[in-house]
Design an enzyme around this catalytic site. Structure first.
Site, PDB file in Angstrom:
ATOM      1  N   ARG A   1      19.971   6.422  24.506  1.00 55.60           N
ATOM      2  CA  ARG A   1      18.643   5.798  24.683  1.00 55.60           C
ATOM      3  C   ARG A   1      18.423   4.692  23.651  1.00 55.60           C
ATOM      4  NH1 ARG A   1      14.166   7.288  21.603  1.00 55.60           N
ATOM      5  NH2 ARG A   1      12.233   6.332  22.321  1.00 55.60           N
TER       6      ARG A   1
ATOM      7  N   LEU B   1      -4.526   9.425   3.388  1.00 54.58           N
ATOM      8  CA  LEU B   1      -5.196   8.369   4.163  1.00 54.58           C
ATOM      9  C   LEU B   1      -6.540   8.827   4.708  1.00 54.58           C
ATOM     10  CD1 LEU B   1      -2.036   7.098   6.078  1.00 54.58           C
ATOM     11  CD2 LEU B   1      -3.420   5.708   4.516  1.00 54.58           C
TER      12      LEU B   1
ATOM     13  N   TYR C   1       0.537  11.973  19.793  1.00 55.90           N
ATOM     14  CA  TYR C   1       1.018  10.987  18.814  1.00 55.90           C
ATOM     15  C   TYR C   1       0.944   9.582  19.425  1.00 55.90           C
ATOM     16  CZ  TYR C   1       4.598   8.174  16.452  1.00 55.90           C
ATOM     17  OH  TYR C   1       5.285   7.159  15.829  1.00 55.90           O
TER      18      TYR C   1
ATOM     19  N   LYS D   1      -1.455   6.102  18.510  1.00 54.19           N
ATOM     20  CA  LYS D   1      -1.014   4.709  18.311  1.00 54.19           C
ATOM     21  C   LYS D   1      -1.794   3.772  19.248  1.00 54.19           C
ATOM     22  CE  LYS D   1       2.126   5.528  15.133  1.00 54.19           C
ATOM     23  NZ  LYS D   1       1.971   5.033  13.755  1.00 54.19           N
TER      24      LYS D   1
HETATM   25  P1  NAI Z   1       7.973   9.265   8.242  1.00 58.55           P
HETATM   26  O1  NAI Z   1       7.346  10.492   8.811  1.00 58.55           O
HETATM   27  O2  NAI Z   1       9.325   9.385   7.629  1.00 58.55           O
HETATM   28  O3  NAI Z   1       6.990   8.602   7.178  1.00 58.55           O
HETATM   29  C1  NAI Z   1       5.584   8.649   7.300  1.00 58.55           C
HETATM   30  C2  NAI Z   1       4.999   8.858   5.918  1.00 58.55           C
HETATM   31  O4  NAI Z   1       3.582   8.938   6.046  1.00 58.55           O
HETATM   32  C3  NAI Z   1       5.490  10.136   5.233  1.00 58.55           C
HETATM   33  O5  NAI Z   1       6.094   9.843   3.995  1.00 58.55           O
HETATM   34  C4  NAI Z   1       4.239  10.976   5.085  1.00 58.55           C
HETATM   35  O6  NAI Z   1       4.198  11.727   3.878  1.00 58.55           O
HETATM   36  C5  NAI Z   1       3.134   9.913   5.119  1.00 58.55           C
HETATM   37  N1  NAI Z   1       1.870  10.519   5.542  1.00 58.55           N
HETATM   38  C6  NAI Z   1       1.661  11.410   6.553  1.00 58.55           C
HETATM   39  N2  NAI Z   1       0.388  11.792   6.574  1.00 58.55           N
HETATM   40  C7  NAI Z   1      -0.241  11.127   5.568  1.00 58.55           C
HETATM   41  C8  NAI Z   1      -1.581  11.113   5.093  1.00 58.55           C
HETATM   42  N3  NAI Z   1      -2.532  11.878   5.638  1.00 58.55           N
HETATM   43  N4  NAI Z   1      -1.853  10.330   4.039  1.00 58.55           N
HETATM   44  C9  NAI Z   1      -0.911   9.558   3.460  1.00 58.55           C
HETATM   45  N5  NAI Z   1       0.378   9.532   3.861  1.00 58.55           N
HETATM   46  C10 NAI Z   1       0.701  10.311   4.911  1.00 58.55           C
HETATM   47  O7  NAI Z   1       8.002   8.169   9.421  1.00 58.55           O
HETATM   48  P2  NAI Z   1       8.853   6.829   9.499  1.00 58.55           P
HETATM   49  O8  NAI Z   1       9.993   7.057  10.401  1.00 58.55           O
HETATM   50  O9  NAI Z   1       9.083   6.295   8.155  1.00 58.55           O
HETATM   51  O10 NAI Z   1       7.820   5.888  10.287  1.00 58.55           O
HETATM   52  C11 NAI Z   1       6.898   5.081   9.603  1.00 58.55           C
HETATM   53  C12 NAI Z   1       5.832   4.610  10.579  1.00 58.55           C
HETATM   54  O11 NAI Z   1       6.445   3.917  11.658  1.00 58.55           O
HETATM   55  C13 NAI Z   1       5.026   5.754  11.202  1.00 58.55           C
HETATM   56  O12 NAI Z   1       3.688   5.347  11.346  1.00 58.55           O
HETATM   57  C14 NAI Z   1       5.650   5.929  12.568  1.00 58.55           C
HETATM   58  O13 NAI Z   1       4.727   6.436  13.501  1.00 58.55           O
HETATM   59  C15 NAI Z   1       6.078   4.521  12.888  1.00 58.55           C
HETATM   60  N6  NAI Z   1       7.222   4.466  13.791  1.00 58.55           N
HETATM   61  C16 NAI Z   1       8.477   4.760  13.325  1.00 58.55           C
HETATM   62  C17 NAI Z   1       9.572   4.682  14.169  1.00 58.55           C
HETATM   63  C18 NAI Z   1      10.966   4.910  13.672  1.00 58.55           C
HETATM   64  O14 NAI Z   1      11.900   4.722  14.455  1.00 58.55           O
HETATM   65  N7  NAI Z   1      11.176   5.297  12.412  1.00 58.55           N
HETATM   66  C19 NAI Z   1       9.405   4.368  15.597  1.00 58.55           C
HETATM   67  C20 NAI Z   1       8.035   4.086  15.972  1.00 58.55           C
HETATM   68  C21 NAI Z   1       6.996   4.116  15.095  1.00 58.55           C
HETATM   69  C1  15L Z   2       8.771   7.159  16.938  1.00 58.96           C
HETATM   70  O1  15L Z   2       7.629   6.768  17.163  1.00 58.96           O
HETATM   71  C2  15L Z   2       9.055   8.103  15.832  1.00 58.96           C
HETATM   72  O2  15L Z   2       8.228   7.848  14.712  1.00 58.96           O
HETATM   73  C3  15L Z   2      10.503   8.068  15.369  1.00 58.96           C
HETATM   74  O3  15L Z   2      10.741   9.236  14.587  1.00 58.96           O
HETATM   75  C4  15L Z   2      11.504   7.994  16.515  1.00 58.96           C
HETATM   76  O4  15L Z   2      11.568   9.214  17.153  1.00 58.96           O
HETATM   77  C5  15L Z   2      11.115   6.872  17.487  1.00 58.96           C
HETATM   78  O5  15L Z   2       9.738   6.848  17.832  1.00 58.96           O
HETATM   79  C6  15L Z   2      11.904   6.910  18.800  1.00 58.96           C
HETATM   80  O6  15L Z   2      11.293   6.909  19.857  1.00 58.96           O
HETATM   81  O7  15L Z   2      13.133   6.927  18.745  1.00 58.96           O
END
Ligand code: NAI
Ligand code: 15L
Length: 265
Positions: A172, A50, A134, A138
């Protein structure tokens, strides 16, 4: 929709949504810095960083919608957050500006407000209280999206995801959990809405114990179906009663509030 771009498609949410959104667009364009596996029947794969502006322009060209999940998803060194979450987001919005303003769903996070206590119920008018770099990234993303909306009419749903996973893994998450199927319903509502604007939406299921008020966003028609409460007995049995004085029980951001600033070297 003809072509939906999913960034972060190799990540946890990306993999979960890749399957669920297969029939939401004629073509899914999937991208990540990591390996994406083999392309399915209506999939295009484009691996890229990205932080690479030219690559992000190629990625966005020809897309009608963007589900932006890519980036650093937990606390990390600032240099990594800077590249993926700040520069990466700027590259994405500049590419969207150059290529017809495809609607964007930005995966923001509850860590924009992690320092609120769990006994506080808040809505989208509450000032940001990020719990780490982080979370700050956001907050930057939300501000950037808002500026592109005000200046250029770029529509974005700023979805402050709580904890989106198969099921809640601690007490939580009885408040913060969003099921995969509720997230999929939200994505459909965002991309189908006749008018979106640039709303902040709390990404949370219909949990009895939720902290966040989405009443400003009823116009989207999103009605989350799941409720984390159905997992309470299972969590009590496996984890026991949580320590009420621990950050995990006190703060909306849970243990993220205790993360250090990670040194670069
Ligand atoms: P994840 O860490 O599993 O997936 C993020 C993906 O982004 C990874 O596959 C990684 O390789 C890719 N990535 C990282 N740096 C990159 C770069 N420079 N260029 C291209 N790709 C890159 O995270 P997850 O859990 O799938 O979350 C997805 C999105 O949702 C994230 O933005 C995260 O901050 C947000 N989020 C997720 C939550 C959750 O509960 N899973 C909660 C709050 C926000
Ligand atoms: C996030 O923002 C993270 O991406 C995810 O891995 C979880 O930890 C989530 O928040 C959370 O607060 O549970």
């Amino acid at each position: 929709m003809k072509r939906l771009l999913i960034t972060g498609a190799a990540g946890a949410l990306g993999r979960a949504m890749r399957v669920r959104l297969a029939s939401s667009a004629e073509t899914l364009r999937l991208s990540d810095i990591s390996d994406l596996g083999a392309a399915g029947p209506n999939e295009e794969l484009m691996q890229c960083d990205l932080g690479d502006a030219d690559a992000v322009h190629r990625l966005v060209e020809g897309c009608d919608g963007i589900l932006h999940l890519g980036g650093i998803s937990v606390e990390d060194k600032f240099s990594k957050i800077l590249n993926a979450n700040l520069l990466g987001l700027y590259n994405l919005y500049e590419a969207a500006r150059a290529h017809g303003h495809p609607r964007i769903l930005f995966a923001s996070s509850n860590h924009t407000v992690g320092f609120y206590r769990q006994d506080q119920h808040i809505d989208v008018t509450a000032p940001m209280r990020p719990d780490g770099l982080y979370g700050v990234s956001k907050c930057f993303g939300e501000a950037l999206a808002r500026m592109y909306f005000e200046k250029f009419g770029q529509e974005t749903a700023l979805v402050r995801i709580g904890s989106c996973m198969e099921k809640p893994s601690n007490h939580r998450m009885l408040s913060s959990w969003m099921s995969y199927s509720d997230f999929k319903l939200l994505i459909d509502c965002v991309f189908r809405a006749p008018m979106l604007g640039c709303p902040i939406i709390w990404g949370v299921s219909n949990n009895d114990a939720r902290w966040w008020d989405n009443s400003h966003a009823t116009y989207l028609g999103w009605k989350p179906q799941d409720n984390a409460e159905s997992y309470r007995a299972e969590l009590d049995a496996t984890l026991g009663r949580p320590d009420p004085t621990a950050p995990l029980s006190l703060y909306q951001g849970g243990n993220f509030i205790m993360d250090p600033i990670f040194p670069e070297k």
